[in-house]
Design a protein around this motif. Sequence first.
Motif, PDB file in Angstrom:
ATOM      1  N   GLN A  44       0.830  -1.207   0.000  1.00 37.49           N
ATOM      2  CA  GLN A  44       0.000   0.000   0.000  1.00 37.49           C
ATOM      3  C   GLN A  44       0.867   1.261   0.000  1.00 37.49           C
ATOM      4  N   THR A  46       2.646   4.265  -2.559  1.00 41.19           N
ATOM      5  CA  THR A  46       2.653   4.905  -3.874  1.00 41.19           C
ATOM      6  C   THR A  46       4.088   4.929  -4.399  1.00 41.19           C
ATOM      7  N   GLN A  49       6.189   7.338  -2.422  1.00 39.61           N
ATOM      8  CA  GLN A  49       6.549   6.799  -1.107  1.00 39.61           C
ATOM      9  C   GLN A  49       7.679   5.782  -1.248  1.00 39.61           C
ATOM     10  N   GLY A  82       3.397  15.659   3.323  1.00 36.99           N
ATOM     11  CA  GLY A  82       2.300  14.708   3.129  1.00 36.99           C
ATOM     12  C   GLY A  82       2.782  13.278   2.966  1.00 36.99           C
ATOM     13  N   VAL A  83       3.823  13.090   2.156  1.00 33.61           N
ATOM     14  CA  VAL A  83       4.353  11.738   1.931  1.00 33.61           C
ATOM     15  C   VAL A  83       4.904  11.169   3.234  1.00 33.61           C
ATOM     16  N   LYS A  85       4.167  12.027   6.296  1.00 32.96           N
ATOM     17  CA  LYS A  85       3.067  11.811   7.246  1.00 32.96           C
ATOM     18  C   LYS A  85       2.407  10.453   6.996  1.00 32.96           C
ATOM     19  N   ARG A  86       2.154  10.138   5.719  1.00 33.51           N
ATOM     20  CA  ARG A  86       1.531   8.850   5.398  1.00 33.51           C
ATOM     21  C   ARG A  86       2.469   7.682   5.697  1.00 33.51           C
ATOM     22  N   LEU A  87       3.763   7.863   5.439  1.00 34.99           N
ATOM     23  CA  LEU A  87       4.718   6.798   5.761  1.00 34.99           C
ATOM     24  C   LEU A  87       4.816   6.587   7.272  1.00 34.99           C
ATOM     25  N   GLU A  88       4.724   7.666   8.025  1.00 33.29           N
ATOM     26  CA  GLU A  88       4.741   7.573   9.485  1.00 33.29           C
ATOM     27  C   GLU A  88       3.486   6.855   9.975  1.00 33.29           C
ATOM     28  N   GLU A  89       2.330   7.193   9.420  1.00 34.96           N
ATOM     29  CA  GLU A  89       1.068   6.549   9.804  1.00 34.96           C
ATOM     30  C   GLU A  89       1.086   5.053   9.501  1.00 34.96           C
ATOM     31  N   LYS A  90       1.781   4.667   8.441  1.00 34.86           N
ATOM     32  CA  LYS A  90       1.862   3.258   8.045  1.00 34.86           C
ATOM     33  C   LYS A  90       2.956   2.501   8.790  1.00 34.86           C
TER      34      LYS A  90
END
Length: 162
Positions: A44, A46, A49, A82-83, A85-90
Amino acid sequence: MLISVLTNWRRGETMEDNTKISSLLRMIDVRIRMDLDERNEEFQLTSMQVRILGFLIEHDDREINPRDLEHYFRISKPTVTGVLKRLEEKGYLHYEPSGKDLRYKQIVLDDKAYQCAKQLHARFEAMERKLYQGLSDEELELTRSLLLRLLDNISKEEEVVQ
């Protein structure tokens, strides 16, 4: 127009010789993103990422902060934010205070990033092999040289024409 040209080309129709280079670059970018997104669907992630994770893994011997990513990838601060932040959330990374400059946060990879690193690298290499098939080393070097010149040209400050 770009979507119709891409769609027709994927169906096997020949590309027009007069297609603008900028359109061709965009089409290649879209296809690379689609290819990487498909290859890395199970994670999951991109394509951006994956590229940022790859850069961080490759340079894990030194301190990297978000500003370094802005400069290397030539992307905006909001995009990097943004990128990351999403990598941290994952669960792929977290931040720690910089040891060099307290104004910055250092990006630190978590175990999850290292666990999938080999697979991500292999999939990226497979995409590149597919992209470069049929091109000689000389052609690849010429292409790299020309693309760097184009990037340099478009990155230069320019007078605004009104």
